[in-house]
Design an enzyme around this catalytic site. Structure first.
Site, PDB file in Angstrom:
ATOM      1  N   ARG A  79       0.850  -1.219   0.056  1.00 50.38           N
ATOM      2  CA  ARG A  79       0.147  -0.057  -0.070  1.00 50.38           C
ATOM      3  C   ARG A  79       0.781   1.257  -0.131  1.00 50.38           C
ATOM      4  O   ARG A  79       1.543   1.453   0.893  1.00 50.38           O
ATOM      5  CB  ARG A  79      -0.903  -0.116   1.288  1.00 50.38           C
ATOM      6  CG  ARG A  79      -1.583   1.377   1.442  1.00 50.38           C
ATOM      7  CD  ARG A  79      -2.542   1.266   2.537  1.00 50.38           C
ATOM      8  NE  ARG A  79      -3.130   2.483   2.846  1.00 50.38           N
ATOM      9  CZ  ARG A  79      -2.960   3.399   3.954  1.00 50.38           C
ATOM     10  NH1 ARG A  79      -2.637   2.907   4.965  1.00 50.38           N
ATOM     11  NH2 ARG A  79      -3.538   4.654   4.008  1.00 50.38           N
ATOM     12  N   TYR A 109      -3.454   1.785  16.041  1.00 51.87           N
ATOM     13  CA  TYR A 109      -2.276   1.952  16.834  1.00 51.87           C
ATOM     14  C   TYR A 109      -2.359   1.547  18.286  1.00 51.87           C
ATOM     15  O   TYR A 109      -1.740   0.948  18.857  1.00 51.87           O
ATOM     16  CB  TYR A 109      -1.325   3.251  16.372  1.00 51.87           C
ATOM     17  CG  TYR A 109      -0.950   3.234  14.962  1.00 51.87           C
ATOM     18  CD1 TYR A 109       0.425   2.590  14.714  1.00 51.87           C
ATOM     19  CD2 TYR A 109      -1.678   3.635  14.242  1.00 51.87           C
ATOM     20  CE1 TYR A 109       0.644   2.545  13.369  1.00 51.87           C
ATOM     21  CE2 TYR A 109      -1.295   3.602  12.775  1.00 51.87           C
ATOM     22  CZ  TYR A 109       0.056   3.054  12.466  1.00 51.87           C
ATOM     23  OH  TYR A 109       0.475   2.831  11.202  1.00 51.87           O
TER      24      TYR A 109
HETATM   25  C1  BGC Z   1      -0.605   7.774   9.597  1.00 51.50           C
HETATM   26  C2  BGC Z   1       0.886   7.247   9.076  1.00 51.50           C
HETATM   27  C3  BGC Z   1       1.738   7.296  10.528  1.00 51.50           C
HETATM   28  C4  BGC Z   1       1.513   6.508  11.298  1.00 51.50           C
HETATM   29  C5  BGC Z   1       2.152   6.316  12.643  1.00 51.50           C
HETATM   30  C6  BGC Z   1      -0.995   7.018  10.897  1.00 51.50           C
HETATM   31  O1  BGC Z   1      -1.739   7.741  11.489  1.00 51.50           O
HETATM   32  O2  BGC Z   1      -1.463   7.180   8.596  1.00 51.50           O
HETATM   33  O3  BGC Z   1       1.025   8.270   7.919  1.00 51.50           O
HETATM   34  O4  BGC Z   1       3.025   7.495  10.063  1.00 51.50           O
HETATM   35  O5  BGC Z   1      -0.071   6.617  11.598  1.00 51.50           O
HETATM   36  O6  BGC Z   1       2.014   7.578  13.296  1.00 51.50           O
END
Ligand code: BGC
Length: 449
Positions: A77, A292
């Site tokens: 991607r 995340y």
């Molecule tokens: C984004 C990335 C970023 C990653 C880590 C996401 O919010 O799409 O561009 O590097 O998280 O923070």
């Protein structure tokens, strides 16, 4: 199928974004984006770092594709830099920009890697920003025209498209808190930008269908269903408000045609005309989820949407200060499926930044490996609970420009030495190759680790 094996045809891959890796910011006719302006404004990015050179992927793309093939990741991607194709965002085309993405796509296919293309990953054309950006009534058409040019140029070979990456971040971080480009600090602008992004998304999906493109298209958001810190009524209320802001702001319009009641009641939200509501609900083929940080939510009288995240001081965090709570991924997948019933879901980003050490040509990134295993396991559990999850892309292929944080946080499964641009796959890269080959965590052991 064992509990660590994934459904047949599951997509395994890695993800990147144009401004974070390409470099060559002023080469071959590329126009300026809001991230060029922002990163060149003193005080905006840690250590004054910019994406001018980044991983020099613009020149080293063939080496990077060869690396993906060696690692064994069959999907990639990446995002297109709008201003490489249209330096002013609209009008004159820059053929050299089209040539670059043609070279990249052809090289991917030659190595048996399937492209997944993001049209907008935050590097908005500065020339359009100067005209009001996403708040301009023509913004929808500008994005639609750009998207259509991409479908026409690359759609014969690219079958998987993402309209926008994390509109929440671009709208809120870019326009309310101002920690991202373009750096506005105005809540009213933030809601208007969000509205413009939603209309742009709908317009791109409509153009995709009108052109009769084969393949699939969807939106990627970074939504999360938080977990209330306690079972108290007040923490549950905070969590509901948090969820409306995190998931509902963009997903309620896309799946149900309007903003959540809580947001409409509390903030000065733009309203959708009937035509706009139909546009944003143009049917998508998948939901893209970037995930995340897990959060416990507690009530706060002072915080935005009255919710603050609780960080257990005894729990270890990543380099970004984020908590690893894989159960929140499972919960978010399950609730996304239940509330919005998307035909399928792809995890379009998941990963972690840690302080890596390169020693004797190796990076033994045990923490990242266990982070990835925990999240992949949580994703598999969600499938057992009925979620139609069909793909997982690790963030990121390469260490890269981490926006306002500069180059310090390292998310890559491949280490980049910025002085020499040497690439070194970390142990986690070989692990991800094994996961892809075994289609899950049931691999016999990592060959190269
Ligand atoms: C984004 C990335 C970023 C990653 C880590 C996401 O919010 O799409 O561009 O590097 O998280 O923070």
């Amino acid at each position: 199928m064992s509990l660590s094996t994934f459904p047949e045809g599951f997509l395994w891959g890695a993800a990147t974004a144009s401004y974070q890796i390409e470099g060559a910011a002023n080469e071959d006719g590329r126009g300026s984006s809001v991230w060029d302006t922002f990163s060149h404004t003193p005080g905006k990015v840690a250590h004054g770092e910019t994406g001018d050179v980044a991983c020099d992927h613009y020149h080293r793309y063939a080496e990077d594709v060869a690396l993906m093939s060696e690692i064994g990741l069959p999907n990639y991607r990446f995002s297109i830099s709008w201003t490489r194709l249209f330096p002013q965002g609209q009008g004159a085309r820059n053929q050299k920009g089209f040539d670059f993405y043609n070279r990249l796509i052809d090289e991917l296919l030659r190595q048996g890697i399937e492209p997944c293309v993001t049209l907008f990953h935050w590097d908005y054309p500065q020339a359009l920003e100067d005209l009001g950006g996403w708040t301009n009534p023509d913004a929808r058409k500008w994005f639609g025209d750009y998207a259509e040019a991409c479908f026409e140029a690359f759609g014969d070979r690219c079958k998987r498209w993402i309209t926008l990456n994390e509109p929440w971040c671009h709208a809120y971080l870019g326009n309310a808190t101002g920690v991202h480009a373009p750096g506005n600090k105005d809540l009213a602008t933030c809601w208007k930008v969000g509205h413009g992004l939603l209309l742009g998304h709908g317009e791109a999906v409509r153009r995709f269908r009108a052109l009769g493109q084969s393949g699939e298209i969807g939106l990627t958001t970074n939504h999360q269903w938080g977990i209330p810190l306690t079972d108290s009524e007040i923490d549950r209320k905070a969590t509901d408000q948090y969820n409306a802001f995190s998931a509902g702001w963009f997903l309620d319009p896309v799946y149900h045609g309007d903003y959540p009641e809580y947001l409409k009641r509390t903030f000065d939200m733009p309203s959708f005309t009937a035509e706009e509501s139909a546009l944003v609900q143009e049917k998508t083929d998948f939901m893209g989820l970037n995930f995340y940080e897990g959060s416990f939510i507690q009530w706060s009288d002072t915080a935005f949407v009255n919710a603050s995240t609780y960080k257990d001081p005894t729990m270890e965090t990543t380099q970004m200060g984020w908590l690893s709570l894989p159960e929140t991924l499972k919960q978010t997948l399950v609730l996304s499926q239940k509330v919005y019933t998307p035909p399928k879901i792809y995890i379009t980003e998941n990963g972690a930044a840690y302080d890596d050490v390169l020693e004797n040509g190796r990076v033994h990134d045990q923490k990242r490996m266990s982070f990835l295993r925990d999240y992949i396991r949580a994703a598999r559990e969600a499938i057992s609970l009925g979620v139609n999850l069909r793909g997982y892309f690790v963030w990121s292929l390469l260490d890269n420009f981490e926006w306002a944080e500069g180059y310090r946080p390292t998310f890559g499964i491949v280490h980049v030495d910025y002085a020499t641009q040497a690439r070194t796959p970390k142990d986690s890269a070989w692990m991800m190759g094994e996961v892809a080959r075994a289609n899950g965590l049931d691999y016999a052991g990592a060959t190269k680790v």
